[in-house]
Design an enzyme around this catalytic site. Structure first.
Site, short mmCIF file in Angstrom:
data_model
loop_
_atom_site.label_atom_id
_atom_site.label_comp_id
_atom_site.label_asym_id
_atom_site.label_seq_id
_atom_site.Cartn_x
_atom_site.Cartn_y
_atom_site.Cartn_z
N GLY A 100 7.88 8.34 -14.48
CA GLY A 100 6.66 9.10 -14.96
C GLY A 100 6.36 8.88 -16.76
N GLU A 477 -10.95 -9.35 -2.69
CA GLU A 477 -9.41 -9.22 -2.36
C GLU A 477 -8.87 -10.56 -2.39
OE1 GLU A 477 -7.34 -7.25 -2.12
OE2 GLU A 477 -6.00 -7.84 -1.00
#
Ligand code: G6P
Length: 604
Positions: A100, A477
């Site tokens: 984090g 994609e």
């Protein structure tokens, strides 16, 4: 992205920690480290830049016995990838691993420096180590010190703290970054992903947002964000298989491409039989007047494809937005709107934040289309449609994407029933989905031809991908896959947009990949192909034979098995995945763990 493993046991834990880190390698990282409290009470830390294997070699060269330890794979956010910045970070007797970002790390760093703490890294994590060390001076336990420290932290964390003076316990805390406790007999484990712990246990309890836990060999005590004791019941893992094995395949990515017929069959199991779709799991959606899809990366492309389907087949208004944009802008929510998040990991920080924001904005309900049971998005959404693709290890998403598309087609039917979708159309969709695994198997037969094609491609520096309608997101994609693993710059355009800019780029050095199923737009697409040919572009066209596109000078045509239009976006994904894969292999890049990327992006 960063990975955490920790253990407290009666046996030596170093090998358990290293095996756990290896299983998290797929998430992407740049350095790794481990700290173990040995039998003499010494806290021994080893860190290495680069692969977990070089850390494992270092540990084996200097054995580190001990029954408690923590380990980490770091994906740099604050401070360059280096041994000094690798976790665990230490302060006195304290060692910490952290996933984090601590947003107020600068203020805390200044404060701690003024109090005499010396920093040896550029990371935000090191402030946690010093903060816990400082709090421990006035707290009556390590748990109390971590509880006090976390009140001063702003940002996201999943962290594990150990103390050389108390070698019988780990303190773990979760706020924004996932952590799961593994239960053994007389031993306990912690990890950021249950995959890391599958060799030692299948019994897991997921920590909730704001939880802190004290974990010893015999006990697990969990406290919520108000420091009240709570119970987080362990459950048997539903992760079906141990994905740690590449089998006969050279890379996980190729294995996962080849698993798609089975993965799609799994997505459809119990939801499609005897040509009938069973969509009970999605409940009654007849009140829904608007759909808002939120996702990132490859999952965003799945959502873009679904927008075409939901509006055309179901007749329901549909918007799609990238999660990192949605979460920071003011959006207007119409009544009876359904929020749909799409995520292979279920832990993407931006998507999760968007879901939490959406709850405040007044969406009627939320649905996640996700591949990881028990993940944060699954737990926090009102409904979940699991894609059941099995663990995906390659950073570049393949089977997770095609199974998302299948899930989204099921959602389209559930939305369309009783309004835009006729029973004939539903039958056509059910038939097309029934044949899809077989068709995908057939498309895999293109592998050697695509491998040859890749030979010329590998020397190029740029590429364009073109599609129209629901094939435009598939072109996007395809371009993303090529960028991710071969590092070739690639862009996708809706073919009709070519003349508004990208035509200026066309020359013999620019390969242009076109996806051309036999659909209503194919004649328009042929004109776009001619626009490129007339300017000397090198075309590679993946086409349905019925589309009647013939090879010409500077134009190779690769036959794709004939399929129903409805499932064409799913089928045409396959050759594009194979193309990127072979180009990357020829270029010699790290296919499964491309540079700078992570599988599960748990920070903003
Ligand atoms: C990372 C992965 C991508 C993925 C994206 C979104 O960038 O490398 O493969 O598409 O995150 O992840 P999600 O888990 O939310 O689908």
């Amino acid at each position: 992205m960063c990975g955490i493993v920790g253990a407290v046991a009666q046996r030596d834990v170093a090998d358990i920690l290293l095996e756990g880190l290896k299983r998290l390698e797929y998430r992407g990282y740049d350095s790794a480290g481990v700290a173990v409290i040995d039998s003499r009470g010494e806290l021994r830390r080893l860190r290495r830049l680069g692969k977990v294997q070089s850390l494992a070699d270092a540990v084996h060269a200097s054995p580190t016995p001990g029954g408690i330890g923590i380990a980490h794979t770091r994906w740099a956010t604050h401070g360059e990838p280096s041994e000094a910045n690798a976790h665990p970070h230490m302060s006195g007797d304290i060692a910490v691993v952290h996933n984090g970002i601590i947003e107020n790390h600068e203020t805390l760093r200044d404060q701690l420096k003024a109090q005499g703490y010396v920093f040896t890294s550029q990371t935000d994590t090191e402030v946690i180590a010093h903060l816990v060390e400082r709090e421990l001076k006035s707290a009556d336990s390590l748990l109390a010190a971590v509880m006090a420290a976390r009140t001063q932290l702003h940002g996201a964390y999943g962290m594990v703290v150990i103390d050389r003076q108390q070698p019988d316990r780990m303190i773990v805390a979760r706020s924004g970054s996932p952590l799961v406790i593994g239960f053994g007999i007389g031993e306990h484990f912690i990890a950021s992903d249950q995959l890391a712990l599958l060799p030692v246990t299948r019994k897991f309890a997921f920590l909730e947002e704001g939880d802190v836990a004290e974990i010893t060999r015999q006990s697990v005590s969990v406290f919520d964000k108000n420091n009240e004791a709570v119970v987080r019941e362990p459950q048997e893992s539903t992760v079906e298989h141990d994905a740690g094995d590449k089998g006969e395949f050279r890379h996980y990515m190729l294995k996962e491409i080849y698993e798609q017929p089975q993965a799609i069959a799994n997505t459809l199991e119990g939801r499609l039989f005897n040509g009938q779709l069973n969509l009970e799991a999605l409940g009654d959606l007849s009140d829904i007047e608007q759909v808002q899809i939120i996702a990132c990366g490859t999952s965003y492309h799945a959502g873009m494809t679904a927008r075409y389907w939901i509006e055309e087949l179901a007749g329901v208004a549909c918007n799609i937005e990238i999660a990192s944009e949605f979460r920071y802008r003011k959006s207007v929510v119409r009544p009876n709107s359904l929020l749909v998040t799409i995520s292979q990991s279920g832990e993407t920080a931006d998507t999760l934040a968007a879901l939490r924001l959406a709850k405040e904005l007044g969406f009627a309900r939320s649905l996640t289309i996700c591949n990881v049971p028990g993940s944060s998005l699954v737990r926090e959404s009102d409904m979940a449609l699991m894609t059941r693709a099995g663990a995906e290890i390659g950073v570049a998403s393949t089977k997770a994407f095609t199974t998302q598309l299948v899930g989204l087609m099921l959602l389209t039917v559930a939305l369309g029933r009783g309004r835009g979708l006729s029973t004939d159309k539903e039958k056509q969709i059910a038939d097309a989905l029934t044949h899809l695994p077989g068709l995908i198997e057939k498309a895999l037969g293109m592998n050697s031809a695509i491998q040859q094609l890749a030979e010329n491609f590998a020397e190029k520096h740029h590429a364009l991908f073109l599609g129209r309608g629901d094939q435009y997101p598939i072109a996007m994609e395809g371009a993303l896959k090529l960028k991710e693993i071969s590092y070739i710059h690639a862009e996708a355009y809706a073919a009709g947009e070519l003349k508004h800019g990208p035509l200026a780029l066309i020359d013999s050095e620019m390969p242009i990949v076109v996806v051309a199923p036999h659909n209503d737009l194919v004649e328009k697409l042929k004109s776009n192909i001619e626009e490129v040919r007339a300017r000397g572009g090198e075309l590679i066209v993946f086409a349905d034979e019925a589309a009647d596109i013939r090879p010409e000078a500077n134009m190779q045509v690769m036959d794709v098995p004939h399929c129903d239009d409805i499932v064409a976006p799913i089928l045409y994904t396959l050759p594009l995945q194979l193309l990127s894969y072979h180009v990357a292999v020829i270029k010699g890049t790290d296919v499964d763990q491309p540079r700078n990327l992570a599988k599960s992006v748990t920070v903003e």
